[in-house]
Design an enzyme around this catalytic site. Structure first.
Site, PDB file in Angstrom:
ATOM      1  N   LYS A  96     -30.281  -0.601   0.308  1.00  0.00           N
ATOM      2  CA  LYS A  96     -30.378  -1.177   1.651  1.00  0.00           C
ATOM      3  C   LYS A  96     -30.644  -0.101   2.687  1.00  0.00           C
ATOM      4  O   LYS A  96     -31.430  -0.290   3.599  1.00  0.00           O
ATOM      5  CB  LYS A  96     -29.095  -1.929   2.019  1.00  0.00           C
ATOM      6  CG  LYS A  96     -28.959  -3.286   1.351  1.00  0.00           C
ATOM      7  CD  LYS A  96     -27.782  -4.067   1.959  1.00  0.00           C
ATOM      8  CE  LYS A  96     -27.583  -5.406   1.267  1.00  0.00           C
ATOM      9  NZ  LYS A  96     -26.331  -6.075   1.664  1.00  0.00           N
TER      10      LYS A  96
ATOM     11  N   LYS B 209     -35.300 -11.004  -7.726  1.00  0.00           N
ATOM     12  CA  LYS B 209     -34.374 -12.112  -7.543  1.00  0.00           C
ATOM     13  C   LYS B 209     -34.851 -13.028  -6.410  1.00  0.00           C
ATOM     14  O   LYS B 209     -35.399 -12.551  -5.419  1.00  0.00           O
ATOM     15  CB  LYS B 209     -33.008 -11.504  -7.184  1.00  0.00           C
ATOM     16  CG  LYS B 209     -31.860 -12.467  -7.237  1.00  0.00           C
ATOM     17  CD  LYS B 209     -30.548 -11.700  -7.093  1.00  0.00           C
ATOM     18  CE  LYS B 209     -29.473 -12.621  -6.541  1.00  0.00           C
ATOM     19  NZ  LYS B 209     -28.164 -11.968  -6.450  1.00  0.00           N
TER      20      LYS B 209
ATOM     21  N   LYS C  70     -32.397 -15.349  -0.365  1.00  0.00           N
ATOM     22  CA  LYS C  70     -32.544 -16.106   0.878  1.00  0.00           C
ATOM     23  C   LYS C  70     -32.903 -15.211   2.054  1.00  0.00           C
ATOM     24  O   LYS C  70     -33.296 -15.703   3.102  1.00  0.00           O
ATOM     25  CB  LYS C  70     -31.302 -16.937   1.169  1.00  0.00           C
ATOM     26  CG  LYS C  70     -30.056 -16.140   1.434  1.00  0.00           C
ATOM     27  CD  LYS C  70     -28.856 -17.063   1.600  1.00  0.00           C
ATOM     28  CE  LYS C  70     -27.597 -16.254   1.360  1.00  0.00           C
ATOM     29  NZ  LYS C  70     -26.426 -17.069   1.143  1.00  0.00           N
TER      30      LYS C  70
END
Ligand code: TRP
Length: 327
Positions: free
Chosen positions: A112, A194, A197
């Site tokens: 991240k 993956k 969302k």
């Protein structure tokens, strides 16, 4: 006593078909066999900058989706993380039982922070796994069902719990990670990633709120592998992913589906899958609209969850404070 299970879910947008098939549907299925805790982890969400109104909305919507899928608030404890102050308080305390070196080794932080750059490398993002440890250790949890990406965080919380217990005597139950089998639903356009969302407006992500037409479009345009046989295998990641979704929603095995579609092409397979998903999601959407329309009831459900969570968490926090000399 029933074993205790906890799963945190981020209120970072409408849950996807991947969240549903890989996690939430199983949570609902398994909730009668265990005592389940479902915090909506809004304090984790703010480790990435959020629009305030959107965060508040997403928090309530996430609760409504969980209820729509069948999380039963009389069996399970559904609550908002920020409403149980013990999470933040134990998080701060546990900061002093995890090291900079340990947190720096977390691959999710490394990934991240590389994506976000210096501006996005907030202290909270670095500290995220410690708050996650607090989420779990407050409730004497036996099992934490997680995908591969969260396993390292559960290993760290085990180390933190063990370290604390070694210093002060047994206070925390050391939780075990359980893998969510078949849980990884992949992006329909990029089956090596993956279905997430946080990939907004992505043709490869099916959101639980997608209309039947959008569902049909996304599934019919899903990438497939070379060849034309419908079978799950390591060299057919795209078809394997579609079969996994099909199996989870139809409650058939992958082997049975392979047999059903032997000799048939991708076209028939995809259109059957699209219909199945479209119907499943419209049923969920109907439940979601009823639940989210009654805001007072939704808030009351979350208040009740908060009270039940806090009764347990406050007691654990008091034990911790006594052990380390905090008045
Ligand atoms: N980090 C988890 C995720 O992004 C969410 C989470 C927060 C969680 N606290 C948790 C998951 C505790 C399991 C247990 O998916």
């Amino acid at each position: 006593m029933k074993r205790r299970v906890l799963s945190g879910i981020q209120p970072s947008g409408t849950p996807t078909l991947g969240n549903y098939v890989g996690a939430i549907k199983r949570w609902a299925r398994d909730q009668s066999q265990s005592e389940s805790f479902f915090p909506i982890v809004n304090l984790h969400a703010i480790t990435i900058r959020q629009d305030p109104a959107e965060l508040a909305n997403n928090t309530l919507d996430t609760a409504a989706w969980l209820l729509a899928v069948g999380i039963d608030p009389s069996q399970s404890v559904l609550f908002v993380q920020s409403q149980v102050a013990a999470h933040s308080q134990l998080g701060w305390i546990l900061n002093n039982y995890a090291t900079y070196g340990e947190l720096g080794r977390m691959t999710q932080f490394k990934d991240k922070s590389q994506k976000l750059g210096p501006e996005g490398q907030l202290a909270g993002l670095f500290d995220y796994p410690v708050l996650m440890a607090a989420d779990v250790l407050l409730y004497d949890i036996d099992e934490v069902p997680v995908g591969e990406d969260q396993k390292q965080h559960v290993e760290l919380m085990r180390d933190i719990a063990t370290r604390f217990n070694n210093l002060y005597g047994p206070v925390f139950k050391v939780p075990t990670p359980t893998m969510e089998e078949g849980a990884r639903i992949m992006n329909l356009q990029r089956p090596d990633q993956k279905m997430s969302k946080s990939d907004k407006d992505d043709a490869g992500v099916v959101y639980l709120s997608d209309s039947p037409d959008v569902v049909r479009q996304k599934i019919s345009r899903a990438v497939t592998d070379s060849g034309s046989t419908i079978e799950a295998s390591a060299d057919k990641p795209a078809v394997t992913n579609l079969l996994t979704i099909f199996a989870a929603i139809s409650d058939k095995t992958i082997a049975a589906l392979e047999a059903d579609y032997a000799g048939k092409g991708y076209g028939a397979f995809k259109s059957d899958l699209a219909e199945l998903v479209a119907v499943e999601l419209s049923n969920l959407q109907a439940k979601f609209s009823v639940i989210s329309a009654d805001r007072d009831k939704l808030l009351a459900t979350l208040d009740d969850g908060r009270d039940r969570a806090a009764a347990i968490a406050d007691d654990k926090l008091a034990q911790v404070k006594a052990k380390i000399g905090l008045l």
